[in-house]
Design a protein around this motif. Structure first.
Motif, short mmCIF file in Angstrom:
data_model
loop_
_atom_site.label_atom_id
_atom_site.label_comp_id
_atom_site.label_asym_id
_atom_site.label_seq_id
_atom_site.Cartn_x
_atom_site.Cartn_y
_atom_site.Cartn_z
N ARG A 14 0.81 -1.22 0.00
CA ARG A 14 0.00 0.00 0.00
C ARG A 14 0.84 1.27 0.00
N THR A 15 2.03 1.24 0.58
CA THR A 15 2.84 2.46 0.66
C THR A 15 3.80 2.62 -0.52
N THR A 16 3.83 1.65 -1.42
CA THR A 16 4.66 1.74 -2.61
C THR A 16 3.78 2.22 -3.76
N PRO A 17 4.09 3.39 -4.33
CA PRO A 17 3.21 3.95 -5.36
C PRO A 17 2.88 3.00 -6.52
N GLU A 18 3.85 2.21 -6.96
CA GLU A 18 3.63 1.33 -8.10
C GLU A 18 2.66 0.18 -7.79
N THR A 19 2.50 -0.16 -6.53
CA THR A 19 1.66 -1.30 -6.16
C THR A 19 0.48 -0.92 -5.26
N ALA A 20 0.33 0.34 -4.98
CA ALA A 20 -0.67 0.79 -4.00
C ALA A 20 -2.10 0.38 -4.33
N ASP A 21 -2.41 0.23 -5.60
CA ASP A 21 -3.79 -0.10 -5.99
C ASP A 21 -4.02 -1.58 -6.27
N LEU A 22 -3.02 -2.42 -6.05
CA LEU A 22 -3.20 -3.86 -6.28
C LEU A 22 -4.20 -4.44 -5.29
N PRO A 23 -5.10 -5.30 -5.77
CA PRO A 23 -6.00 -5.97 -4.83
C PRO A 23 -5.22 -7.02 -4.04
N ILE A 24 -5.52 -7.14 -2.76
CA ILE A 24 -4.84 -8.10 -1.90
C ILE A 24 -5.86 -9.10 -1.37
N ILE A 25 -5.53 -10.37 -1.55
CA ILE A 25 -6.29 -11.46 -0.94
C ILE A 25 -5.36 -12.11 0.06
N MET A 26 -5.75 -12.14 1.32
CA MET A 26 -4.89 -12.70 2.36
C MET A 26 -5.30 -14.13 2.67
N LEU A 27 -4.31 -15.02 2.66
CA LEU A 27 -4.49 -16.42 3.05
C LEU A 27 -3.79 -16.57 4.39
N SER A 28 -4.54 -16.94 5.42
CA SER A 28 -3.96 -16.94 6.76
C SER A 28 -4.44 -18.09 7.62
N ALA A 29 -3.52 -18.65 8.39
CA ALA A 29 -3.90 -19.64 9.40
C ALA A 29 -4.51 -18.95 10.61
N LYS A 30 -4.37 -17.64 10.70
CA LYS A 30 -4.90 -16.86 11.82
C LYS A 30 -6.14 -16.07 11.41
N GLY A 31 -6.86 -16.57 10.44
CA GLY A 31 -8.01 -15.86 9.90
C GLY A 31 -9.05 -15.46 10.91
N PHE A 32 -9.26 -16.29 11.91
CA PHE A 32 -10.29 -15.99 12.90
C PHE A 32 -9.81 -15.01 13.96
N GLU A 33 -8.51 -14.73 14.00
CA GLU A 33 -7.95 -13.79 14.97
C GLU A 33 -7.90 -12.37 14.42
N LEU A 34 -8.15 -12.20 13.13
CA LEU A 34 -8.00 -10.91 12.48
C LEU A 34 -9.34 -10.20 12.36
N SER A 35 -9.34 -8.90 12.52
CA SER A 35 -10.54 -8.09 12.41
C SER A 35 -10.76 -7.68 10.95
N ALA A 36 -11.91 -8.03 10.40
CA ALA A 36 -12.22 -7.67 9.02
C ALA A 36 -12.19 -6.17 8.81
N ASP A 37 -12.71 -5.41 9.76
CA ASP A 37 -12.72 -3.95 9.63
C ASP A 37 -11.31 -3.38 9.60
N GLU A 38 -10.43 -3.90 10.46
CA GLU A 38 -9.04 -3.42 10.49
C GLU A 38 -8.32 -3.79 9.19
N LEU A 39 -8.54 -5.00 8.72
CA LEU A 39 -7.89 -5.43 7.48
C LEU A 39 -8.30 -4.55 6.31
#
Length: 76
Positions: A14-39
């Motif tokens: 997100r902080t690199t101008p060339e990649t800032a608009d790339l869509p990100i899909i996160m694959l995580s073993a900690k999926g239930f520990e993460l806040s959707a709103d924060e992500l």
């Protein structure tokens, strides 16, 4: 990831101008520990999939994100 967390990588993307608009899909073993709103608000992550996940479901999510669907999807 041994040297950089997924969230740190998302922040770098997100902080690199060339990649800032790339869509990100996160694959995580900690999926239930993460806040959707924060992500969504802090890291611009479009989709969260918890491991283990189906390769077919991943493909469907990639297609949805590329088609412009912006809702963060938390997968079991």
């Amino acid at each position: 990831m041994p040297r950089l967390s997924g969230l740190a990588l998302a922040e770098r993307i997100r902080t690199t101008p060339e990649t800032a608009d790339l869509p990100i899909i996160m694959l995580s073993a900690k999926g239930f520990e993460l806040s959707a709103d924060e992500l969504r608000s802090c890291y611009g992550i479009r989709c969260l999939m918890a491991k283990p996940f189906s390769p077919r479901e991943l493909f469907a999510r990639v297609e949805a994100v590329l088609a412009g669907e912006t809702q963060l999807a938390a997968m079991p």
